[in-house]
Write a protein that holds these residues in place. Sequence first.
Motif, short mmCIF file in Angstrom:
data_model
loop_
_atom_site.label_atom_id
_atom_site.label_comp_id
_atom_site.label_asym_id
_atom_site.label_seq_id
_atom_site.Cartn_x
_atom_site.Cartn_y
_atom_site.Cartn_z
N HIS A 1 -25.74 1.28 18.26
CA HIS A 1 -25.21 2.64 18.38
C HIS A 1 -23.85 2.76 17.70
O HIS A 1 -23.05 1.81 17.71
CB HIS A 1 -25.04 3.03 19.85
N CYS A 2 -23.61 3.93 17.13
CA CYS A 2 -22.27 4.20 16.59
C CYS A 2 -21.78 5.53 17.15
O CYS A 2 -22.57 6.39 17.57
CB CYS A 2 -22.28 4.23 15.07
N GLN B 1 -26.17 3.06 27.86
CA GLN B 1 -25.96 1.79 27.16
C GLN B 1 -24.54 1.68 26.59
O GLN B 1 -24.11 0.58 26.22
CB GLN B 1 -26.99 1.64 26.05
N CYS B 2 -23.83 2.81 26.54
CA CYS B 2 -22.46 2.82 26.02
C CYS B 2 -21.45 3.24 27.11
O CYS B 2 -20.39 3.80 26.81
CB CYS B 2 -22.36 3.77 24.83
N PHE C 1 -17.59 2.53 26.97
CA PHE C 1 -16.74 3.39 26.14
C PHE C 1 -16.19 4.55 26.96
O PHE C 1 -15.00 4.90 26.84
CB PHE C 1 -17.54 3.91 24.95
N ILE D 1 -23.54 9.95 19.75
CA ILE D 1 -23.89 8.53 19.68
C ILE D 1 -25.27 8.44 19.06
O ILE D 1 -26.25 8.97 19.59
CB ILE D 1 -23.88 7.88 21.08
N ASN E 1 -21.27 -0.45 16.78
CA ASN E 1 -21.61 -1.34 17.91
C ASN E 1 -20.98 -0.85 19.21
O ASN E 1 -20.29 -1.59 19.92
CB ASN E 1 -21.19 -2.77 17.62
N LEU E 2 -21.27 0.40 19.52
CA LEU E 2 -20.66 1.02 20.70
C LEU E 2 -21.32 0.56 21.99
O LEU E 2 -20.76 0.73 23.07
CB LEU E 2 -20.77 2.55 20.58
N GLU E 3 -22.50 -0.05 21.91
CA GLU E 3 -23.24 -0.46 23.10
C GLU E 3 -22.44 -1.50 23.91
O GLU E 3 -21.64 -2.26 23.37
CB GLU E 3 -24.61 -1.02 22.73
N ASN E 4 -22.68 -1.51 25.22
CA ASN E 4 -21.94 -2.38 26.13
C ASN E 4 -22.07 -3.85 25.78
O ASN E 4 -21.10 -4.60 25.74
CB ASN E 4 -22.41 -2.17 27.58
N LYS F 1 -23.44 -6.42 23.00
CA LYS F 1 -23.82 -6.44 21.59
C LYS F 1 -24.96 -7.42 21.35
O LYS F 1 -25.01 -8.50 21.91
CB LYS F 1 -22.62 -6.84 20.72
#
Length: 286
Positions: free
Chosen positions: A86-87, A111-112, A115, A148, A165-168, A170
Amino acid sequence: MKKKIAFQGRRGAYSESAARYLFGEDIDVLPMDTFEEIYQAIETGKADGGAIPIENSTAGSIYENYDLLAKWRHPIIGEVQLQIEHCLCANKGASIESLKHVMSHPQALAQCSHFFEENPSIEKVIFFDTAGSAEEVAKRKNLTDGGIASTYAAKLYGLDVLRTNLENIKGVNFTRFYAIQKAPVDVSASENIKTVILFELANDDKPGALYGALGAFAKRGINMTRIESRPNPDKPWGYIFYASILANPKDPKVIEAFEELNRYTNFTYRLGSFVRGKTERLKYEA
Protein backbone atom coordinates in the motif's frame (compact mmCIF):
# COMPACT_ATOMS: atom_id res chain seq x y z
CA MET A 1 -8.25 -9.62 -31.00
CA LYS A 2 -7.31 -8.96 -27.38
CA LYS A 3 -8.96 -10.96 -24.61
CA LYS A 4 -11.38 -9.02 -22.43
CA ILE A 5 -10.69 -9.74 -18.77
CA ALA A 6 -13.01 -8.60 -15.98
CA PHE A 7 -12.06 -7.68 -12.43
CA GLN A 8 -13.77 -6.02 -9.48
CA GLY A 9 -12.78 -2.44 -8.75
CA ARG A 10 -11.49 0.56 -10.67
CA ARG A 11 -8.54 0.82 -13.04
CA GLY A 12 -5.35 0.49 -11.01
CA ALA A 13 -6.80 -2.07 -8.59
CA TYR A 14 -4.61 -4.92 -7.38
CA SER A 15 -6.98 -7.21 -9.27
CA GLU A 16 -6.01 -5.48 -12.52
CA SER A 17 -2.35 -6.31 -11.90
CA ALA A 18 -3.37 -9.89 -11.10
CA ALA A 19 -5.33 -10.05 -14.37
CA ARG A 20 -2.20 -9.13 -16.31
CA TYR A 21 -0.14 -11.80 -14.57
CA LEU A 22 -2.84 -14.39 -15.16
CA PHE A 23 -3.84 -13.62 -18.75
CA GLY A 24 -0.87 -11.64 -20.09
CA GLU A 25 -0.21 -7.95 -20.48
CA ASP A 26 -1.83 -7.69 -23.93
CA ILE A 27 -5.45 -7.68 -22.72
CA ASP A 28 -8.37 -5.29 -22.48
CA VAL A 29 -9.49 -4.96 -18.87
CA LEU A 30 -13.13 -4.59 -17.83
CA PRO A 31 -13.60 -3.00 -14.38
CA MET A 32 -16.73 -4.24 -12.58
CA ASP A 33 -18.55 -2.92 -9.52
CA THR A 34 -19.21 -6.34 -7.96
CA PHE A 35 -17.71 -9.82 -8.01
CA GLU A 36 -20.88 -11.36 -9.42
CA GLU A 37 -20.74 -9.06 -12.43
CA ILE A 38 -17.46 -10.80 -13.36
CA TYR A 39 -19.17 -14.19 -13.51
CA GLN A 40 -22.16 -12.75 -15.37
CA ALA A 41 -19.86 -11.14 -17.96
CA ILE A 42 -18.09 -14.46 -18.55
CA GLU A 43 -21.40 -16.31 -18.81
CA THR A 44 -22.81 -13.90 -21.42
CA GLY A 45 -19.57 -13.61 -23.40
CA LYS A 46 -19.01 -9.95 -22.55
CA ALA A 47 -15.72 -11.04 -20.96
CA ASP A 48 -13.36 -13.83 -21.98
CA GLY A 49 -12.20 -14.39 -18.42
CA GLY A 50 -11.88 -12.88 -14.98
CA ALA A 51 -9.42 -12.37 -12.13
CA ILE A 52 -10.90 -12.97 -8.68
CA PRO A 53 -9.27 -12.71 -5.23
CA ILE A 54 -9.90 -15.84 -3.19
CA GLU A 55 -7.68 -15.51 -0.12
CA ASN A 56 -5.51 -12.97 1.71
CA SER A 57 -2.61 -14.03 3.90
CA THR A 58 -3.63 -11.68 6.73
CA ALA A 59 -7.41 -11.18 6.30
CA GLY A 60 -8.29 -14.76 5.28
CA SER A 61 -10.78 -16.09 2.74
CA ILE A 62 -12.93 -13.99 0.42
CA TYR A 63 -16.10 -15.97 1.09
CA GLU A 64 -18.19 -14.29 -1.58
CA ASN A 65 -15.99 -15.73 -4.29
CA TYR A 66 -16.11 -19.23 -2.80
CA ASP A 67 -19.90 -19.02 -2.97
CA LEU A 68 -19.89 -17.61 -6.51
CA LEU A 69 -17.54 -20.36 -7.74
CA ALA A 70 -20.07 -22.92 -6.52
CA LYS A 71 -22.98 -21.02 -8.08
CA TRP A 72 -21.52 -20.36 -11.53
CA ARG A 73 -19.00 -23.25 -11.83
CA HIS A 74 -16.69 -21.30 -14.15
CA PRO A 75 -13.45 -23.32 -14.38
CA ILE A 76 -10.33 -22.11 -12.58
CA ILE A 77 -7.45 -22.11 -15.06
CA GLY A 78 -4.62 -20.45 -13.12
CA GLU A 79 -3.54 -18.66 -9.97
CA VAL A 80 -1.05 -16.06 -8.76
CA GLN A 81 -0.05 -14.88 -5.29
CA LEU A 82 0.38 -11.10 -5.44
CA GLN A 83 2.32 -9.18 -2.80
CA ILE A 84 0.17 -6.27 -1.65
CA GLU A 85 2.04 -3.04 -1.01
CA HIS A 86 0.00 0.00 0.00
CA CYS A 87 1.03 3.59 -0.59
CA LEU A 88 -0.34 6.89 0.66
CA CYS A 89 -1.25 9.09 -2.30
CA ALA A 90 -2.60 12.62 -2.69
CA ASN A 91 -2.83 15.48 -5.15
CA LYS A 92 0.34 17.30 -6.17
CA GLY A 93 1.41 19.78 -3.53
CA ALA A 94 -0.15 17.87 -0.65
CA SER A 95 1.81 16.58 2.32
CA ILE A 96 1.04 14.31 5.23
CA GLU A 97 0.71 17.45 7.35
CA SER A 98 -1.95 18.92 5.02
CA LEU A 99 -4.12 15.79 5.01
CA LYS A 100 -7.36 15.72 7.03
CA HIS A 101 -8.97 12.60 5.52
CA VAL A 102 -7.53 9.40 4.04
CA MET A 103 -9.91 7.02 2.29
CA SER A 104 -9.63 3.40 1.17
CA HIS A 105 -11.18 -0.05 1.35
CA PRO A 106 -11.83 -1.15 4.98
CA GLN A 107 -9.21 -3.92 4.75
CA ALA A 108 -6.55 -1.52 3.51
CA LEU A 109 -7.39 0.95 6.30
CA ALA A 110 -7.08 -1.84 8.87
CA GLN A 111 -3.80 -3.05 7.39
CA CYS A 112 -2.41 0.49 7.74
CA SER A 113 -3.76 1.21 11.23
CA HIS A 114 -0.34 2.15 12.64
CA PHE A 115 -0.22 5.16 10.29
CA PHE A 116 -3.48 6.50 11.75
CA GLU A 117 -2.21 5.88 15.29
CA GLU A 118 0.87 7.95 14.44
CA ASN A 119 -1.29 10.65 12.82
CA PRO A 120 -4.42 10.96 15.01
CA SER A 121 -5.50 14.20 13.34
CA ILE A 122 -6.12 12.34 10.06
CA GLU A 123 -9.57 10.76 9.79
CA LYS A 124 -9.85 7.39 8.04
CA VAL A 125 -12.76 7.21 5.59
CA ILE A 126 -14.20 3.93 4.27
CA PHE A 127 -14.38 3.65 0.49
CA PHE A 128 -15.50 0.71 -1.67
CA ASP A 129 -12.17 0.13 -3.42
CA THR A 130 -8.47 0.99 -3.05
CA ALA A 131 -8.02 2.17 -6.65
CA GLY A 132 -11.40 3.87 -6.46
CA SER A 133 -10.15 5.93 -3.53
CA ALA A 134 -7.23 7.17 -5.65
CA GLU A 135 -9.67 8.07 -8.44
CA GLU A 136 -11.89 9.95 -5.96
CA VAL A 137 -8.96 11.90 -4.49
CA ALA A 138 -7.93 12.99 -7.99
CA LYS A 139 -11.48 14.20 -8.68
CA ARG A 140 -11.56 16.33 -5.51
CA LYS A 141 -8.39 18.23 -6.49
CA ASN A 142 -7.63 19.39 -2.96
CA LEU A 143 -4.70 19.05 -0.57
CA THR A 144 -6.67 17.68 2.37
CA ASP A 145 -7.83 14.31 1.02
CA GLY A 146 -5.59 11.29 0.49
CA GLY A 147 -6.03 7.67 -0.44
CA ILE A 148 -4.42 4.31 0.25
CA ALA A 149 -3.87 2.31 -2.92
CA SER A 150 -1.13 0.83 -5.08
CA THR A 151 1.62 2.97 -6.61
CA TYR A 152 0.19 1.87 -9.97
CA ALA A 153 -3.18 3.44 -9.10
CA ALA A 154 -1.51 6.61 -7.82
CA LYS A 155 0.39 7.10 -11.08
CA LEU A 156 -2.65 6.18 -13.17
CA TYR A 157 -4.67 9.02 -11.61
CA GLY A 158 -1.79 11.52 -11.56
CA LEU A 159 -1.28 11.56 -7.78
CA ASP A 160 1.88 12.00 -5.77
CA VAL A 161 3.06 9.12 -3.58
CA LEU A 162 3.66 10.51 -0.10
CA ARG A 163 4.75 7.24 1.50
CA THR A 164 5.26 3.69 0.29
CA ASN A 165 4.89 0.41 2.22
CA LEU A 166 2.26 1.95 4.44
CA GLU A 167 1.06 -1.45 5.70
CA ASN A 168 1.69 -2.31 9.37
CA ILE A 169 3.82 -5.39 8.72
CA LYS A 170 5.98 -5.20 5.64
CA GLY A 171 6.42 -8.10 3.24
CA VAL A 172 3.79 -10.50 4.60
CA ASN A 173 0.60 -9.26 2.92
CA PHE A 174 -0.27 -11.47 -0.06
CA THR A 175 -3.49 -12.14 -1.96
CA ARG A 176 -4.14 -15.26 -3.99
CA PHE A 177 -6.06 -14.66 -7.22
CA TYR A 178 -7.70 -17.21 -9.49
CA ALA A 179 -8.12 -16.92 -13.24
CA ILE A 180 -11.55 -18.12 -14.38
CA GLN A 181 -13.15 -18.52 -17.81
CA LYS A 182 -15.98 -20.36 -19.58
CA ALA A 183 -14.00 -23.44 -20.68
CA PRO A 184 -11.47 -25.53 -18.75
CA VAL A 185 -7.87 -25.99 -19.90
CA ASP A 186 -6.06 -29.25 -20.41
CA VAL A 187 -3.09 -29.82 -18.11
CA SER A 188 0.10 -31.59 -19.06
CA ALA A 189 1.77 -34.41 -17.19
CA SER A 190 3.60 -31.83 -15.07
CA GLU A 191 3.82 -32.69 -11.38
CA ASN A 192 3.37 -29.04 -10.39
CA ILE A 193 -0.42 -29.12 -10.77
CA LYS A 194 -3.02 -27.91 -8.28
CA THR A 195 -6.60 -29.17 -8.40
CA VAL A 196 -9.55 -27.49 -6.68
CA ILE A 197 -12.68 -29.49 -5.93
CA LEU A 198 -15.95 -28.98 -4.11
CA PHE A 199 -18.08 -31.69 -2.55
CA GLU A 200 -21.00 -32.34 -0.21
CA LEU A 201 -20.84 -35.16 2.32
CA ALA A 202 -23.56 -37.80 1.98
CA ASN A 203 -23.72 -38.55 5.73
CA ASP A 204 -22.55 -35.37 7.39
CA ASP A 205 -24.09 -36.40 10.72
CA LYS A 206 -22.14 -39.65 10.82
CA PRO A 207 -19.01 -39.63 13.03
CA GLY A 208 -15.87 -39.65 10.92
CA ALA A 209 -17.62 -38.81 7.63
CA LEU A 210 -15.27 -35.96 6.76
CA TYR A 211 -12.29 -37.94 8.07
CA GLY A 212 -13.17 -40.80 5.73
CA ALA A 213 -13.59 -38.49 2.74
CA LEU A 214 -10.24 -36.78 3.27
CA GLY A 215 -8.59 -40.12 3.92
CA ALA A 216 -9.04 -40.96 0.24
CA PHE A 217 -6.21 -38.50 -0.43
CA ALA A 218 -4.11 -39.01 2.69
CA LYS A 219 -3.70 -42.76 2.25
CA ARG A 220 -2.35 -42.18 -1.27
CA GLY A 221 0.14 -39.51 -0.24
CA ILE A 222 -1.74 -36.70 -1.99
CA ASN A 223 -1.05 -33.36 -0.32
CA MET A 224 -4.13 -31.30 0.55
CA THR A 225 -3.08 -27.67 1.03
CA ARG A 226 -6.42 -26.12 1.98
CA ILE A 227 -9.97 -27.00 2.94
CA GLU A 228 -12.84 -24.57 3.39
CA SER A 229 -16.50 -25.10 4.27
CA ARG A 230 -19.38 -22.87 3.23
CA PRO A 231 -23.13 -23.06 3.95
CA ASN A 232 -25.14 -24.92 1.33
CA PRO A 233 -27.74 -22.37 0.13
CA ASP A 234 -30.17 -25.20 -0.73
CA LYS A 235 -29.88 -27.12 2.55
CA PRO A 236 -30.21 -25.50 5.98
CA TRP A 237 -27.26 -26.49 8.21
CA GLY A 238 -25.69 -28.30 5.28
CA TYR A 239 -22.21 -27.47 4.06
CA ILE A 240 -20.20 -27.58 0.87
CA PHE A 241 -16.48 -28.24 1.18
CA TYR A 242 -13.76 -26.81 -1.02
CA ALA A 243 -10.39 -28.53 -1.12
CA SER A 244 -7.12 -27.71 -2.87
CA ILE A 245 -4.81 -30.62 -3.58
CA LEU A 246 -1.40 -30.79 -5.21
CA ALA A 247 -2.30 -33.42 -7.76
CA ASN A 248 -2.75 -34.00 -11.47
CA PRO A 249 -6.24 -35.38 -12.28
CA LYS A 250 -4.63 -37.68 -14.88
CA ASP A 251 -2.54 -39.46 -12.22
CA PRO A 252 -3.96 -42.98 -11.61
CA LYS A 253 -3.75 -42.61 -7.83
CA VAL A 254 -5.69 -39.34 -8.06
CA ILE A 255 -8.38 -41.03 -10.15
CA GLU A 256 -8.59 -43.74 -7.48
CA ALA A 257 -8.83 -41.11 -4.74
CA PHE A 258 -11.77 -39.42 -6.47
CA GLU A 259 -13.51 -42.77 -6.90
CA GLU A 260 -13.19 -43.42 -3.17
CA LEU A 261 -14.22 -39.86 -2.29
CA ASN A 262 -17.44 -40.35 -4.27
CA ARG A 263 -18.48 -43.07 -1.82
CA TYR A 264 -18.67 -40.45 0.92
CA THR A 265 -20.34 -37.61 -1.02
CA ASN A 266 -23.61 -36.61 -2.64
CA PHE A 267 -21.58 -34.93 -5.36
CA THR A 268 -17.98 -34.10 -6.20
CA TYR A 269 -17.13 -31.38 -8.71
CA ARG A 270 -13.71 -30.42 -10.04
CA LEU A 271 -13.54 -26.64 -10.28
CA GLY A 272 -10.23 -26.67 -12.08
CA SER A 273 -6.73 -28.07 -12.50
CA PHE A 274 -3.88 -25.71 -13.35
CA VAL A 275 -0.17 -25.09 -12.94
CA ARG A 276 0.55 -24.06 -9.37
CA GLY A 277 0.90 -20.28 -9.16
CA LYS A 278 3.97 -18.23 -8.33
CA THR A 279 4.34 -15.34 -5.91
CA GLU A 280 4.79 -12.02 -7.70
CA ARG A 281 5.22 -8.35 -6.85
CA LEU A 282 3.37 -5.48 -8.48
CA LYS A 283 5.23 -4.46 -11.61
CA TYR A 284 2.72 -2.78 -13.88
CA GLU A 285 3.07 0.95 -14.13
CA ALA A 286 0.63 3.52 -15.45
